[in-house]
Design a protein around this motif. Structure first.
Motif, short mmCIF file in Angstrom:
data_model
loop_
_atom_site.label_atom_id
_atom_site.label_comp_id
_atom_site.label_asym_id
_atom_site.label_seq_id
_atom_site.Cartn_x
_atom_site.Cartn_y
_atom_site.Cartn_z
N SER A 156 1.35 -10.91 -3.10
CA SER A 156 0.66 -10.77 -4.57
C SER A 156 0.71 -9.08 -4.90
CB SER A 156 -0.91 -11.32 -4.51
OG SER A 156 -1.59 -10.47 -3.68
N THR A 157 0.49 -9.07 -6.18
CA THR A 157 0.75 -7.64 -6.62
C THR A 157 -0.44 -7.40 -7.89
OG1 THR A 157 2.23 -6.16 -7.75
CG2 THR A 157 2.43 -8.48 -8.42
N GLY A 158 -0.89 -6.15 -7.63
CA GLY A 158 -1.73 -5.49 -8.51
C GLY A 158 -0.80 -4.85 -9.70
N GLY A 159 0.50 -4.95 -9.99
CA GLY A 159 1.17 -4.19 -10.60
C GLY A 159 1.61 -2.87 -9.92
N ARG A 160 0.74 -2.04 -9.45
CA ARG A 160 1.08 -0.91 -8.99
C ARG A 160 0.85 -1.01 -7.48
NH1 ARG A 160 3.75 1.17 -12.67
NH2 ARG A 160 2.45 1.76 -14.74
N VAL A 161 0.27 -1.87 -6.82
CA VAL A 161 0.06 -2.20 -5.30
C VAL A 161 0.77 -3.58 -4.98
CG1 VAL A 161 -1.54 -2.20 -3.31
CG2 VAL A 161 -1.93 -0.72 -5.61
N LEU A 162 1.40 -3.56 -3.91
CA LEU A 162 1.97 -4.80 -3.36
C LEU A 162 1.16 -5.31 -2.10
CD1 LEU A 162 4.15 -7.12 -3.19
CD2 LEU A 162 5.34 -5.39 -1.87
N TYR A 163 0.79 -6.64 -1.99
CA TYR A 163 -0.24 -7.08 -0.85
C TYR A 163 0.83 -8.05 -0.08
CZ TYR A 163 -3.91 -4.68 -3.09
OH TYR A 163 -4.74 -3.71 -3.75
N LEU A 164 0.99 -8.22 0.92
CA LEU A 164 1.48 -8.96 1.78
C LEU A 164 0.74 -9.40 2.80
CD1 LEU A 164 4.94 -6.95 2.41
CD2 LEU A 164 4.59 -8.48 0.65
N GLN A 165 0.35 -10.87 2.87
CA GLN A 165 -0.48 -11.58 3.98
C GLN A 165 0.50 -11.87 4.96
OE1 GLN A 165 -3.50 -10.60 2.73
NE2 GLN A 165 -4.29 -12.45 3.28
N LYS A 166 0.32 -11.33 6.06
CA LYS A 166 1.07 -11.65 7.20
C LYS A 166 0.59 -13.02 8.02
CE LYS A 166 3.64 -7.95 7.77
NZ LYS A 166 5.16 -7.98 8.05
N TRP A 167 1.33 -13.68 8.72
CA TRP A 167 1.13 -14.62 9.54
C TRP A 167 -0.02 -14.68 10.52
CZ3 TRP A 167 2.63 -19.20 7.56
CH2 TRP A 167 3.88 -19.24 6.87
N ASN A 168 -0.06 -13.36 11.07
CA ASN A 168 -1.08 -13.23 11.95
C ASN A 168 -2.50 -12.66 11.30
OD1 ASN A 168 -0.61 -10.55 10.81
ND2 ASN A 168 0.00 -9.68 12.75
N GLY A 169 -2.64 -12.72 9.98
CA GLY A 169 -3.88 -12.64 9.13
C GLY A 169 -4.06 -11.28 8.81
N LYS A 170 -3.11 -10.29 9.11
CA LYS A 170 -3.29 -8.84 8.64
C LYS A 170 -2.57 -8.83 7.04
CE LYS A 170 -3.15 -6.99 13.08
NZ LYS A 170 -3.24 -5.54 14.04
N THR A 171 -3.06 -7.66 6.33
CA THR A 171 -2.79 -7.44 5.06
C THR A 171 -2.11 -6.25 5.04
OG1 THR A 171 -4.56 -8.85 4.04
CG2 THR A 171 -3.53 -7.21 2.77
N VAL A 172 -0.87 -6.05 4.58
CA VAL A 172 -0.03 -4.76 4.59
C VAL A 172 0.10 -4.74 2.79
CG1 VAL A 172 2.56 -3.91 4.97
CG2 VAL A 172 1.46 -5.47 6.80
N SER A 173 0.00 -3.28 2.73
CA SER A 173 0.08 -2.91 1.22
C SER A 173 0.96 -1.58 1.22
CB SER A 173 -1.49 -2.55 0.71
OG SER A 173 -1.85 -1.46 1.29
N PHE A 174 1.55 -1.71 0.06
CA PHE A 174 2.34 -0.45 -0.52
C PHE A 174 1.89 0.00 -1.76
CE2 PHE A 174 5.21 -3.22 2.21
CZ PHE A 174 5.88 -2.08 3.13
N SER A 175 1.62 1.37 -1.77
CA SER A 175 1.11 1.95 -2.93
C SER A 175 1.68 3.36 -3.08
CB SER A 175 -0.45 1.85 -3.20
OG SER A 175 -1.02 2.46 -1.83
N VAL A 176 1.65 4.01 -4.35
CA VAL A 176 2.02 5.25 -4.42
C VAL A 176 0.59 6.23 -4.22
CG1 VAL A 176 2.88 6.96 -6.18
CG2 VAL A 176 3.86 4.63 -5.76
N VAL A 177 0.85 7.43 -3.41
CA VAL A 177 -0.07 8.41 -3.59
C VAL A 177 0.54 9.60 -4.35
CG1 VAL A 177 -1.02 10.30 -2.17
CG2 VAL A 177 -0.78 7.97 -1.19
N ALA A 178 -0.22 9.59 -5.49
CA ALA A 178 0.33 10.51 -6.59
C ALA A 178 0.46 12.07 -6.27
CB ALA A 178 -0.24 10.41 -7.72
N SER A 179 -0.73 12.58 -5.51
CA SER A 179 -0.84 13.75 -4.87
C SER A 179 0.25 14.19 -4.14
CB SER A 179 -2.13 14.16 -4.31
OG SER A 179 -2.36 13.22 -3.16
#
Length: 162
Positions: A87-110
């Motif tokens: 799923s995505t929040g537009g600027r953040v991508l969330y991946l639900q793994k088969w093992n129950g963990k959530t991986v996210s990708f986001s930008v740190v502007a600083s």
């Protein structure tokens, strides 16, 4: 008589034997074949270097790199293949793994970096020199667009393999 000899009878009746010259066979000798093979190998080795203009002008090390971009897309492809849902929040991508963990990708502007986090912990750098990123979740994959510090815009569609 041998096959290479011809008989010729002159008018006076005497028989003369002439030695016929053996027909010269046309073809390559071993040395000629090896030289031709060496020349073909030299041309084949030189072609990739001639086609790659990037060797003449390498990318700066402290800027957005196409190589890093391709590596990021490949790593995201691997992540997506190990994911149950995304799923995505537009600027953040969330991946639900088969093992129950959530991986996210986001930008740190600083830091101008795209980071990867697992269950909200960690700050693994996935891509450097990033100004903005946007994601769109599709039925079969993810559309992503990255704008680099220098204004370069890169787009990709990362699809699930199965």
């Amino acid at each position: 008589m041998r096959a290479l000899e011809r008989l010729r009878r002159p008018r006076d009746g005497a028989v003369r034997v002439w030695q016929a010259v053996a027909a010269k066979e046309n073809g390559f000798t071993m040395i000629e074949a090896l030289l031709a093979l060496a020349a073909a190998m030299a041309v084949a080795a030189a072609v990739p270097a001639l086609l790659s203009v990037r060797l003449l002008a390498p990318e700066p090390t402290d800027a957005f790199s196409r190589l890093e971009w391709r590596l990021f897309v490949q790593q995201l492809q691997i992540e997506l293949n190990e994911t149950k849902q995304w799923s995505t929040g537009g600027r953040v991508l969330y991946l639900q793994k088969w093992n129950g963990k959530t991986v996210s990708f986001s930008v740190v502007a600083s830091r101008a970096e795209l980071i990867r986090q697992v269950d909200g912990a960690g700050n693994e750098t996935a891509l450097r020199h990033v100004r903005t990123v946007s994601y769109r979740a599709g039925a079969r994959g993810i559309f992503l667009q990255v704008t680099a510090d220098d204004g370069t815009v890169c787009e990709a569609f990362v699809a699930r393999a199965f």
